[in-house]
Design a protein around this motif. Structure first.
Motif, PDB file in Angstrom:
ATOM      1  N   ALA A 204       0.697  -1.174  -0.041  1.00 40.41           N
ATOM      2  CA  ALA A 204       0.004   0.073   0.145  1.00 40.41           C
ATOM      3  C   ALA A 204       0.859   1.159  -0.153  1.00 40.41           C
ATOM      4  CB  ALA A 204      -1.023   0.006   1.226  1.00 40.41           C
ATOM      5  N   PHE A 205       2.136   1.330   0.904  1.00 39.06           N
ATOM      6  CA  PHE A 205       2.812   2.277   0.812  1.00 39.06           C
ATOM      7  C   PHE A 205       3.445   2.528  -0.583  1.00 39.06           C
ATOM      8  CE2 PHE A 205       6.935   4.491   1.971  1.00 39.06           C
ATOM      9  CZ  PHE A 205       6.396   5.535   2.594  1.00 39.06           C
ATOM     10  N   THR A 206       3.916   1.690  -0.964  1.00 40.95           N
ATOM     11  CA  THR A 206       4.843   1.852  -2.111  1.00 40.95           C
ATOM     12  C   THR A 206       3.654   2.299  -3.405  1.00 40.95           C
ATOM     13  OG1 THR A 206       6.287   0.103  -1.757  1.00 40.95           O
ATOM     14  CG2 THR A 206       5.881   0.664  -4.258  1.00 40.95           C
ATOM     15  N   ALA A 207       2.506   1.748  -3.575  1.00 40.24           N
ATOM     16  CA  ALA A 207       1.492   2.246  -4.438  1.00 40.24           C
ATOM     17  C   ALA A 207       1.249   3.773  -4.241  1.00 40.24           C
ATOM     18  CB  ALA A 207       0.116   1.404  -4.341  1.00 40.24           C
ATOM     19  N   PHE A 208       1.370   4.108  -2.923  1.00 37.52           N
ATOM     20  CA  PHE A 208       0.865   5.420  -2.540  1.00 37.52           C
ATOM     21  C   PHE A 208       2.051   6.308  -3.135  1.00 37.52           C
ATOM     22  CE2 PHE A 208       0.993   9.131   0.115  1.00 37.52           C
ATOM     23  CZ  PHE A 208      -0.258   9.470   0.410  1.00 37.52           C
ATOM     24  N   LEU A 209       3.332   6.087  -2.796  1.00 38.23           N
ATOM     25  CA  LEU A 209       4.314   6.897  -3.313  1.00 38.23           C
ATOM     26  C   LEU A 209       4.390   6.860  -4.996  1.00 38.23           C
ATOM     27  CD1 LEU A 209       7.250   5.773  -1.211  1.00 38.23           C
ATOM     28  CD2 LEU A 209       6.014   7.838  -1.079  1.00 38.23           C
ATOM     29  N   LEU A 210       4.187   5.786  -5.626  1.00 39.87           N
ATOM     30  CA  LEU A 210       4.043   5.953  -7.037  1.00 39.87           C
ATOM     31  C   LEU A 210       2.750   6.740  -7.403  1.00 39.87           C
ATOM     32  CD1 LEU A 210       4.746   2.208  -8.127  1.00 39.87           C
ATOM     33  CD2 LEU A 210       6.345   3.940  -7.742  1.00 39.87           C
ATOM     34  N   GLY A 211       1.704   6.753  -6.895  1.00 40.58           N
ATOM     35  CA  GLY A 211       0.934   7.672  -7.442  1.00 40.58           C
ATOM     36  C   GLY A 211       1.085   8.876  -6.881  1.00 40.58           C
ATOM     37  N   VAL A 213       4.114  10.328  -7.093  1.00 41.11           N
ATOM     38  CA  VAL A 213       5.141  10.988  -7.926  1.00 41.11           C
ATOM     39  C   VAL A 213       4.350  11.167  -9.219  1.00 41.11           C
ATOM     40  CG1 VAL A 213       7.264  10.281  -9.148  1.00 41.11           C
ATOM     41  CG2 VAL A 213       6.877  10.061  -6.600  1.00 41.11           C
ATOM     42  N   SER A 214       3.719  10.196  -9.801  1.00 39.73           N
ATOM     43  CA  SER A 214       3.130  10.282 -11.237  1.00 39.73           C
ATOM     44  C   SER A 214       2.114  11.332 -11.150  1.00 39.73           C
ATOM     45  CB  SER A 214       2.334   8.916 -11.436  1.00 39.73           C
ATOM     46  OG  SER A 214       1.393   8.511 -10.628  1.00 39.73           O
ATOM     47  N   LYS A 215       1.087  11.630 -10.223  1.00 41.88           N
ATOM     48  CA  LYS A 215       0.513  12.834 -10.189  1.00 41.88           C
ATOM     49  C   LYS A 215       0.964  14.245 -10.187  1.00 41.88           C
ATOM     50  CE  LYS A 215      -3.901  13.975 -10.726  1.00 41.88           C
ATOM     51  NZ  LYS A 215      -4.620  13.651 -12.342  1.00 41.88           N
ATOM     52  N   SER A 216       1.935  14.258  -9.453  1.00 45.10           N
ATOM     53  CA  SER A 216       2.531  15.360  -9.332  1.00 45.10           C
ATOM     54  C   SER A 216       3.113  16.034 -10.718  1.00 45.10           C
ATOM     55  CB  SER A 216       3.813  15.450  -8.276  1.00 45.10           C
ATOM     56  OG  SER A 216       3.460  15.043  -7.002  1.00 45.10           O
ATOM     57  N   ILE A 217       3.767  15.239 -11.437  1.00 43.24           N
ATOM     58  CA  ILE A 217       4.389  15.225 -12.593  1.00 43.24           C
ATOM     59  C   ILE A 217       3.236  15.698 -13.629  1.00 43.24           C
ATOM     60  CG2 ILE A 217       5.644  14.521 -14.606  1.00 43.24           C
ATOM     61  CD1 ILE A 217       6.960  12.685 -12.939  1.00 43.24           C
ATOM     62  N   ALA A 218       2.248  15.129 -13.540  1.00 43.66           N
ATOM     63  CA  ALA A 218       0.989  15.436 -14.431  1.00 43.66           C
ATOM     64  C   ALA A 218       0.467  16.923 -14.126  1.00 43.66           C
ATOM     65  CB  ALA A 218       0.059  14.222 -14.479  1.00 43.66           C
ATOM     66  N   THR A 219       0.358  16.959 -12.754  1.00 42.95           N
ATOM     67  CA  THR A 219      -0.444  18.403 -12.449  1.00 42.95           C
ATOM     68  C   THR A 219       0.259  19.429 -12.892  1.00 42.95           C
ATOM     69  OG1 THR A 219      -1.531  17.178 -10.679  1.00 42.95           O
ATOM     70  CG2 THR A 219      -1.442  19.493 -10.228  1.00 42.95           C
ATOM     71  N   VAL A 220       1.644  19.580 -12.427  1.00 46.91           N
ATOM     72  CA  VAL A 220       2.581  20.560 -12.782  1.00 46.91           C
ATOM     73  C   VAL A 220       2.357  21.095 -14.389  1.00 46.91           C
ATOM     74  CG1 VAL A 220       4.851  21.603 -12.984  1.00 46.91           C
ATOM     75  CG2 VAL A 220       4.167  20.389 -10.899  1.00 46.91           C
ATOM     76  N   LEU A 221       2.648  20.109 -15.367  1.00 50.96           N
ATOM     77  CA  LEU A 221       2.603  20.175 -16.649  1.00 50.96           C
ATOM     78  C   LEU A 221       1.212  20.783 -17.005  1.00 50.96           C
ATOM     79  CD1 LEU A 221       4.411  17.126 -17.752  1.00 50.96           C
ATOM     80  CD2 LEU A 221       5.269  19.407 -17.700  1.00 50.96           C
TER      81      LEU A 221
END
Length: 322
Positions: A204-211, A213-221
């Protein structure tokens, strides 16, 4: 045509994950949306930061109004994520079958995710517009779903559709990054795991971290487009008062160009990124929770769907033999 059970499992787990994450973070989403919708006028602004929105609700005794539009938002999120995850999973399987490839490249993945996102945006746009208007209404004065949509024309219900289609690049980037990182981690775990052990899954923690990171990149762009969309869909302040004369007057239609000009004129370039921190906080937490919950319940959803399929087959066989 036979139902794609794997895609159905992905869609069900994704929709349930979205439902839970949306409910948990809804007060933050309401504060974020109201903050984004406000444009500075003559150097004055009602909300200086996100906490001002929360304080307004607390000081006026309207704390529960932070949940105005929750039902509509949950309905929109559930339908949107079900369609998205089903379409995304189905398109991936179809691509692999037709191309004969064992894996999907980055470009193909982006195209498939964008196609699933476009289908989602078109189907759920009226609900998205309604939920935004409810959230940006004055606290305690939000209208119901039907009244919100029936006040305008059919085209009004699809306000912001063009930007929504543009923003399909957001989940495309997010889930492509998440999938690639996930596959790498699972491949590494599979090498380390013993043969015959239980299936390898993300914690659960790994999935949380991956989510996150991936959403931060998409949001900024994609953030400038996100803010423009919120402003286009925001409730008109005149709708919150009881002046029938004002509400009877025709309202000028909000356009992307008009919103861009307003932001540039009143707030400058930095205005396109007003509320970015709040958006990242909300969307990163929401997406990370969604993916974490989805990863945890996907196996259960798959087992339940297989059990249901077996039950239906057995029932059909008994009816034929009767």
């Amino acid at each position: 045509m036979a139902v794609d059970l794997e895609s159905l499992s992905e869609a069900t787990s994704g929709a349930l994950g979205s439902l839970l994450s949306t409910t948990i973070l809804y007060p933050l989403d309401t504060c974020k949306t109201k903050f984004q919708a406000e444009v500075e006028s003559h150097g004055q602004r009602k909300y200086r930061n996100l906490s001002d929105v929360l304080w307004e609700a607390v000081s006026t005794g309207r704390v529960l109004s932070l949940y105005q539009g929750l039902g509509t938002k949950n309905l929109q999120s559930f339908i949107a994520q079900f369609i998205y995850f089903y379409g995304y999973s189905y398109f991936k399987r179809l691509y692999l079958e037709k191309s004969g490839s064992k894996s999907i490249g980055t470009k193909a993945n982006l195209i498939l995710a964008a196609a699933a996102g476009a289908c989602t945006a078109i189907v759920t746009q009226p609900l998205d517009t309604a939920s935004s208007r409810m959230q940006t209404s004055a606290f305690g004065k939000a209208k119901g779903l039907w009244k919100t949509l029936s006040e305008g024309t059919l085209s009004d219900a699809f306000d912001g559709l063009g930007i929504s289609l543009l923003l399909t690049s957001n989940p495309s980037i997010q889930f492509t990054v998440f999938d690639h990182l996930k596959q790498r981690l699972l491949a590494q775990k599979l090498k380390e795991a013993d043969h015959g052990s239980s299936p390898v899954v993300l914690s659960a923690f790994t999935a949380f971290l991956l989510g996150a990171v991936s959403k931060s990149i998409a949001t900024v762009l994609t953030y400038p487009a996100i803010r423009c969309k919120v402003m286009i869909q925001a409730a008109d302040p005149d709708d919150d008062n009881d002046d029938q004369t004002k509400r009877a007057q025709p309202k000028p239609r909000k356009t992307v160009l008009g919103v861009v000009r307003a932001i540039w004129k009143r707030e400058g370039f930095s205005g396109f990124f007003k509320g970015l921190e709040a958006q990242i906080t909300k969307t990163v937490l929401s997406s990370a929770l969604l993916l974490m919950i989805k990863e945890k319940i996907s196996a259960t959803a798959w087992v339940l769907i297989l059990a249901l399929q077996r039950y239906l087959l057995l029932t059909r066989g008994r009816l034929k033999n009767a």
